[in-house]
Design an enzyme around this catalytic site. Sequence first.
Site, mmCIF file in Angstrom:
data_model
loop_
_atom_site.group_PDB
_atom_site.id
_atom_site.type_symbol
_atom_site.label_atom_id
_atom_site.label_comp_id
_atom_site.label_asym_id
_atom_site.label_seq_id
_atom_site.Cartn_x
_atom_site.Cartn_y
_atom_site.Cartn_z
ATOM 1 N N HIS A 1 -25.820 -56.508 28.928
ATOM 2 C CA HIS A 1 -25.695 -54.991 29.251
ATOM 3 C C HIS A 1 -26.537 -54.371 28.089
ATOM 4 O O HIS A 1 -26.299 -52.880 28.255
ATOM 5 C CB HIS A 1 -24.179 -54.797 29.364
ATOM 6 C CG HIS A 1 -23.480 -55.612 30.285
ATOM 7 N ND1 HIS A 1 -23.704 -55.771 31.689
ATOM 8 C CD2 HIS A 1 -22.378 -56.475 29.725
ATOM 9 C CE1 HIS A 1 -22.940 -56.825 31.897
ATOM 10 N NE2 HIS A 1 -22.079 -57.268 31.057
ATOM 11 N N HIS B 1 -23.528 -50.427 19.259
ATOM 12 C CA HIS B 1 -24.520 -50.961 20.482
ATOM 13 C C HIS B 1 -25.056 -49.358 20.689
ATOM 14 O O HIS B 1 -24.527 -48.346 20.380
ATOM 15 C CB HIS B 1 -23.615 -51.376 21.237
ATOM 16 C CG HIS B 1 -22.595 -50.623 22.096
ATOM 17 N ND1 HIS B 1 -21.424 -50.920 21.536
ATOM 18 C CD2 HIS B 1 -22.459 -49.811 23.041
ATOM 19 C CE1 HIS B 1 -20.533 -50.059 22.337
ATOM 20 N NE2 HIS B 1 -21.112 -49.467 23.112
ATOM 21 N N HIS C 1 -26.513 -47.176 24.422
ATOM 22 C CA HIS C 1 -26.770 -46.996 25.984
ATOM 23 C C HIS C 1 -27.923 -46.008 26.191
ATOM 24 O O HIS C 1 -28.201 -45.205 25.658
ATOM 25 C CB HIS C 1 -25.426 -46.037 26.744
ATOM 26 C CG HIS C 1 -24.259 -46.850 26.240
ATOM 27 N ND1 HIS C 1 -23.567 -47.661 27.247
ATOM 28 C CD2 HIS C 1 -23.324 -46.804 25.288
ATOM 29 C CE1 HIS C 1 -22.301 -48.247 26.802
ATOM 30 N NE2 HIS C 1 -22.386 -47.879 25.595
ATOM 31 N N GLU D 1 -23.890 -41.192 27.751
ATOM 32 C CA GLU D 1 -22.790 -41.418 28.566
ATOM 33 C C GLU D 1 -22.199 -40.016 28.492
ATOM 34 O O GLU D 1 -21.800 -39.663 29.718
ATOM 35 C CB GLU D 1 -21.982 -42.509 27.940
ATOM 36 C CG GLU D 1 -22.709 -44.027 28.008
ATOM 37 C CD GLU D 1 -21.659 -45.078 28.182
ATOM 38 O OE1 GLU D 1 -21.070 -45.214 27.265
ATOM 39 O OE2 GLU D 1 -21.853 -45.610 29.160
ATOM 40 N N HIS E 1 -23.015 -45.832 19.973
ATOM 41 C CA HIS E 1 -21.532 -46.115 19.691
ATOM 42 C C HIS E 1 -21.181 -47.191 18.463
ATOM 43 O O HIS E 1 -21.782 -48.233 18.372
ATOM 44 C CB HIS E 1 -21.079 -46.545 20.820
ATOM 45 C CG HIS E 1 -21.087 -45.826 22.099
ATOM 46 N ND1 HIS E 1 -20.805 -46.088 23.468
ATOM 47 C CD2 HIS E 1 -21.077 -44.230 22.045
ATOM 48 C CE1 HIS E 1 -20.736 -44.852 24.404
ATOM 49 N NE2 HIS E 1 -21.092 -43.979 23.490
ATOM 50 N N THR F 1 -16.303 -47.538 28.147
ATOM 51 C CA THR F 1 -16.991 -46.929 28.937
ATOM 52 C C THR F 1 -17.577 -48.203 29.982
ATOM 53 O O THR F 1 -18.306 -48.028 30.689
ATOM 54 C CB THR F 1 -18.173 -46.077 28.538
ATOM 55 O OG1 THR F 1 -19.005 -46.856 27.769
ATOM 56 C CG2 THR F 1 -17.644 -44.660 27.966
HETATM 57 O O1 LIG Z 1 -17.380 -47.902 25.573
HETATM 58 B B1 LIG Z 1 -17.964 -48.712 24.886
HETATM 59 O O2 LIG Z 1 -19.241 -48.895 25.482
HETATM 60 O O3 LIG Z 1 -18.503 -47.756 23.676
HETATM 61 C C1 LIG Z 1 -17.283 -48.262 22.875
HETATM 62 C C2 LIG Z 1 -16.832 -49.547 23.179
HETATM 63 C C3 LIG Z 1 -16.113 -50.492 22.508
HETATM 64 C C4 LIG Z 1 -15.926 -51.855 23.028
HETATM 65 C C5 LIG Z 1 -16.627 -52.066 24.284
HETATM 66 N N1 LIG Z 1 -16.222 -53.360 25.033
HETATM 67 C C6 LIG Z 1 -15.770 -54.306 24.455
HETATM 68 S S1 LIG Z 1 -15.810 -54.783 23.048
HETATM 69 N N2 LIG Z 1 -15.292 -55.344 25.316
HETATM 70 C C7 LIG Z 1 -14.886 -56.648 24.979
HETATM 71 C C8 LIG Z 1 -13.354 -56.585 24.744
HETATM 72 C C9 LIG Z 1 -12.707 -55.580 25.618
HETATM 73 C C10 LIG Z 1 -11.052 -55.466 25.244
HETATM 74 C C11 LIG Z 1 -10.399 -56.214 24.296
HETATM 75 C C12 LIG Z 1 -11.486 -57.184 23.853
HETATM 76 C C13 LIG Z 1 -12.908 -57.352 23.834
HETATM 77 C C14 LIG Z 1 -17.266 -50.915 25.029
HETATM 78 C C15 LIG Z 1 -17.418 -49.999 24.402
HETATM 79 ZN ZN LIG Z 2 -20.542 -47.832 24.295
#
Ligand SMILES: O[B-]1(O)OCc2ccc(NC(=S)NCc3ccccc3)cc21
Ligand SMILES: [Zn+2]
Length: 265
Positions: free
Chosen positions: A68, A97, A99, A109, A122, A204
Amino acid sequence: RVMAAEWGYSPTNGPDVWARLFPQAGGARQSPVDICTSIASSDSNLEMKKLTFAYESQSDLRILNTGHGWKVEAPQSGSRLEGGPLGEDIYQLEQFHCHWGETSAEGSEHTVDGRAYAGELHLVHWNTTKYQSFAEAAQHPDGLAVLGVFFDVGNESNDEIEKIVSTLSEIKFKGQFTDIPDVIDPTTFLPSGLGYWTYLGSLTTPPCNECVIWIVYKEPITVTEEQLVQFRCLSACSGEAEEFIVKNYRPPQPLGNRALRECNA
Ligand SMILES: O[B-]1(O)OCc2ccc(NC(=S)NCc3ccccc3)cc21
Ligand SMILES: [Zn+2]
């Protein structure tokens, strides 16, 4: 209609259908949002508790193609993000990361009075005062703090972003990773003006956990069109098939009755 195995950003597996497989995506504190500057309340309380951050410079950070986008894993036990809207808790950097969009007319975003920027960085932190792991923190309303930084397209290439761009040819395909040889100092990603908006929101991307205290800087940083073009050369697939990651932003979600506060640092 069964949703494609993997969520993504296309009409069949994108933001409009995420809530089918990820119920939280249909919640009342989702992100991103359109930042309507006229309703942002200037909160003197935020002014008092200055947002402070301290990062280490790190080399050999791992960057990976998540399918992604790119993500730099930067667990920094020595980093600290505190103050501002974060109460008494200390948050630690975990990863960062970005977007982006198909053209530089879109890609961020969060939007500001309906205006999208060319991209959004982010910097993801988790609450180490209250929780024992990132995964645990992501299950709680005050678990994560994310700094959002807008990208404007200009003529000067961003040296720190260039360190990321220079590794992208090695992680063209989903699942690939490599180490960034250069020293990365996350502080250099932040704009000089430290005014920000803050509100309670979510991841997000699926599973869209409602666990994020968002801090979105008002001032964008500058990157070049060429740097964004390189982002769009990453492939969402793991092998020969080439489906470029040309956009990976979620459109704004309803703010509802959430407070949107601003701090003009
Ligand atoms: O909204 B964002 O794109 O910006 C901030 C941000 C931080 C993390 C993610 N997603 C992650 S770490 N998912 C895996 C996961 C999700 C939940 C628990 C463990 C692991 C996406 C975004
Ligand atoms: Zn993000």
